[in-house]
Design an enzyme around this catalytic site. Structure first.
Site, PDB file in Angstrom:
ATOM      1  N   ASP A 240      -3.653   0.411   9.283  1.00 43.77           N
ATOM      2  CA  ASP A 240      -2.729   1.450   8.812  1.00 43.77           C
ATOM      3  C   ASP A 240      -1.607   1.756   9.798  1.00 43.77           C
ATOM      4  O   ASP A 240      -0.717   2.540   9.491  1.00 43.77           O
ATOM      5  CB  ASP A 240      -3.503   2.748   8.534  1.00 43.77           C
ATOM      6  N   MET A 283      -3.213   0.152   1.010  1.00 41.48           N
ATOM      7  CA  MET A 283      -4.061   0.915   1.926  1.00 41.48           C
ATOM      8  C   MET A 283      -3.297   2.046   2.591  1.00 41.48           C
ATOM      9  O   MET A 283      -2.076   1.958   2.734  1.00 41.48           O
ATOM     10  CB  MET A 283      -4.608  -0.004   3.000  1.00 41.48           C
ATOM     11  N   GLU A 339      -3.040   4.728  -0.887  1.00 43.72           N
ATOM     12  CA  GLU A 339      -4.246   5.258  -1.530  1.00 43.72           C
ATOM     13  C   GLU A 339      -4.451   6.759  -1.309  1.00 43.72           C
ATOM     14  O   GLU A 339      -5.053   7.429  -2.144  1.00 43.72           O
ATOM     15  CB  GLU A 339      -5.485   4.490  -1.071  1.00 43.72           C
TER      16      GLU A 339
HETATM   17  O1  LIG Z   1     -13.457   0.286   2.815  1.00 40.59           O
HETATM   18  P1  LIG Z   1     -13.333   0.538   4.266  1.00 40.59           P
HETATM   19  O2  LIG Z   1     -13.864  -0.555   5.100  1.00 40.59           O
HETATM   20  O3  LIG Z   1     -13.883   1.866   4.635  1.00 40.59           O
HETATM   21  O4  LIG Z   1     -11.785   0.574   4.630  1.00 40.59           O
HETATM   22  C1  LIG Z   1     -10.827   1.278   3.920  1.00 40.59           C
HETATM   23  C2  LIG Z   1     -10.022   2.162   4.764  1.00 40.59           C
HETATM   24  O5  LIG Z   1      -9.742   1.682   6.045  1.00 40.59           O
HETATM   25  C3  LIG Z   1      -8.370   1.819   6.299  1.00 40.59           C
HETATM   26  O6  LIG Z   1      -7.819   0.564   6.100  1.00 40.59           O
HETATM   27  C4  LIG Z   1      -8.079   2.304   7.694  1.00 40.59           C
HETATM   28  O7  LIG Z   1      -8.851   1.625   8.626  1.00 40.59           O
HETATM   29  P2  LIG Z   1      -8.301   1.249  10.066  1.00 40.59           P
HETATM   30  O8  LIG Z   1      -7.146   2.147  10.403  1.00 40.59           O
HETATM   31  O9  LIG Z   1      -9.462   1.464  10.947  1.00 40.59           O
HETATM   32  O10 LIG Z   1      -7.902  -0.180  10.037  1.00 40.59           O
HETATM   33  C5  LIG Z   1      -7.838   2.771   5.278  1.00 40.59           C
HETATM   34  O11 LIG Z   1      -6.521   2.670   4.917  1.00 40.59           O
HETATM   35  C6  LIG Z   1      -8.731   2.483   4.134  1.00 40.59           C
HETATM   36  O12 LIG Z   1      -8.850   3.593   3.359  1.00 40.59           O
END
Ligand SMILES: O=P(O)(O)OC[C@H]1O[C@](O)(COP(=O)(O)O)[C@@H](O)[C@@H]1O
Ligand SMILES: Nc1ncnc2c1ncn2[C@@H]1O[C@H](COP(=O)(O)OP(=O)(O)O)[C@@H](O)[C@H]1O
Ligand SMILES: [Mg+2]
EC number: 2.7.1.11
Length: 497
Positions: A240, A283, A339
């Protein structure tokens, strides 16, 4: 537009606020003051609690590949400024220790037992970081003992380690995911440090997001409490791009590039139907950077919705009114939704995105539409990293292992204004980076999509004021107890322009 009055006494009020509410990290900060408001937010070093550690010449100086480098080693006093835009009378502000190889190292190659772990969600480039840590340790420092911890933090005490060699990691950068596996959920710090001790691990590289880095910080504290000679190094990962202070997180470029494919498909679908709407969900539960950059890169997007920018659906100036107008004007449109955007609205009142409820729109607007919904959420982070992220991951890995070899510990590594730096854990975990919708970057998005900002003039002014307050309260305390001065034009938000 109303210009904000210059603030009269920001520094005094910031210092007073900090004194009233000392942060939990205050005791652990290693701050060094200098001339003209210079502050170094330094990272811990093994000699902080093991002052007698011997040093050795850096083996890099005998490496033929580096023999042509004019200056092998980073000057010990080199630091990287957090704030690159300054005015004539600005205080010099916060700096971080510059990353890179040092003349003397605190480990002999044969003594190093390194471990690598990946935690949290996936991100393109994880395998490249693993590869370059292994190859860098072997090729630059002659280290021959590197293991991988499988399954994230828990793997330290629930799994066996895997041996990593340049040969075994040779091709892994061509694959998405992480060869080590990863996990979310809790972990037991004491058991992890027991495992480090039992296995004789003296360098641990922890790749992960904000949660992981908070975990790494606690692991470092425990290692220090036990007086272990073990360098704890964090490599920040977030798809993100929401980690504060650092320029950009690895894998973000790749994710934005991959999102283009979904946006293109949405555009083709929308263009081909009568009143076609293509919706792409990207995301970003809390931060809308992927949606924002994917929108700006594409130029096919008519509306970008992110968590940081509130919007409403019905009535004058609402999203539905805008959709209807855009369809009337151009016959189709593409909407990119992070999202986390308008969660409450989408859940409670509309189901516009999640259920592809075309009848709903018709009922509300008396307007027939064809809606195609594309959800590439996991596709954009499961891909292998692109060329630019591969280079970035290589530099990150090198900076990380140079720091560990030089005896630094309890730090994370990342570029700040283009130069790699060692950053104390607290600086990247205390606050999440978010899109600042009063910055010019968000205005660029609004300009490119020509969407309304869905905010009243009063809302915008309030937000500007809140940002201003936040930026000026971003102050810090020096080792000698005096307040470090935040410069008058401190912008406080990394990456903001
Ligand atoms: O389904 P998971 O593995 O929980 O990941 C989804 C979530 O992780 C994210 O990608 C953020 O994770 P990171 O910042 O740790 O990479 C969010 O945008 C998303 O909602
Ligand atoms: N606040 C925290 N303090 C210590 N450890 C944490 C914290 N949050 C998460 N962790 C540990 O870090 C791991 C990864 O965290 P998570 O939030 O899932 O992903 P990310 O590191 O990508 O933010 C978790 O498995 C957990 O053990
Ligand atoms: Mg996280």
């Amino acid at each position: 537009m109303k210009l904000l009055e210059p603030r009269k006494e920001p520094l005094a009020s910031a210092a007073a606020a900090a004194a009233k509410a000392p942060c939990k990290w205050a005791m652990k900060k290693k701050l060094v003051g200098g001339d003209a408001g210079y502050v170094l937010e330094d990272v811990p070093h093994l000699t902080d609690y093991m002052p007698e550690l011997p040093t050795y010449p850096n083996p890099l100086q005998d490496n033929p590949a580096y023999s042509v480098v004019k200056q092998y080693f980073v000057n010990t006093d080199d630091t990287v400024t957090q704030k690159i835009v300054v005015r004539k009378n600005s205080a010099r502000g916060t700096h971080f220790r510059r990353a890179g190889p040092r003349q003397r190292v605190y480990f002999q190659p044969d003594d190093v037992n390194a471990a690598i772990v990946t935690c949290g969600g996936l991100c393109p480039g994880l395998n490249t970081v693993i590869r370059e840590l292994v190859c860098g340790l072997y090729d630059m420092y002659g280290v021959t003992s590197v293991v991988g911890i499988e399954g994230g933090y828990k793997g330290f005490y629930s799994r066996n380690t895997v041996t990593l060699t340049p040969k075994s990691v040779n091709d892994i950068h061509k694959r998405g995911g992480t060869i080590l596996g990863t996990s979310r959920g809790g972990h037991d710090t004491a058991k992890i440090v027991d495992s480090l001790q039992d296995r004789g691990i003296n360098q641990v590289y922890i790749i992960g997001g904000d949660g992981t880095q908070q975990g790494a910080s606690v692991i470092y504290e425990e290692v220090r409490r036990r007086g272990l000679k073990c360098a704890v190094v964090g490599v920040p990962k977030t798809i993100d791009n929401d980690i504060a202070v650092i320029d950009k997180s690895f894998g973000f470029d790749t994710a934005v590039e991959e999102a283009q494919r979904a946006i293109n498909a949405a555009h083709v679908e929308a263009e081909s139907a009568e009143n076609g709407i293509g919706v792409v969900k990207l995301m970003g539960r809390n931060s809308g950077f992927i949606a924002m950059y994917a929108t700006l890169a594409s130029r096919d997007v008519d509306c970008c919705l992110i968590p940081e920018s509130p919007f409403y659906l019905e009535g004058k100036g609402g999203l539905l009114e805008f959709v209807e107008k855009r369809l009337k004007d151009s016959g189709h449109m593409v909407i990119v939704v992070a999202e986390g955007a308008g969660q409450d609205l989408i859940a409670q009142s509309m189901n516009f995105v999640d259920t592809q409820d075309q009848d709903h729109f018709k009922k509300k607007t008396n307007f027939p539409i064809t809606l195609k919904y594309i959800d590439p959420t996991y596709m954009i982070r499961a891909v292998r990293s692109n060329a630019s992220d591969n280079v970035y991951c290589t530099l990150l890995a090198h900076s990380a292992l140079h720091g560990a070899m030089a005896g630094y510990s309890g730090f994370t590594v990342a570029p700040v204004n283009g130069r790699h730096a060692y950053i104390p854990f607290y600086r990247i975990t205390e606050k999440q980076n978010k899109v600042v919708i009063t910055d010019r970057m968000w205005a660029r998005v609004l300009c490119s999509t020509n969407q309304p900002c869905f905010l009243s003039h009063e809302d915008v002014e309030n937000m500007k004021h809140d940002d201003d307050e936040r930026h000026h309260l971003h102050n810090t305390q020096l080792l000698d107890g005096s307040p470090a001065k935040c410069s008058p034009n401190c912008n406080g938000s990394a990456g903001a322009e």
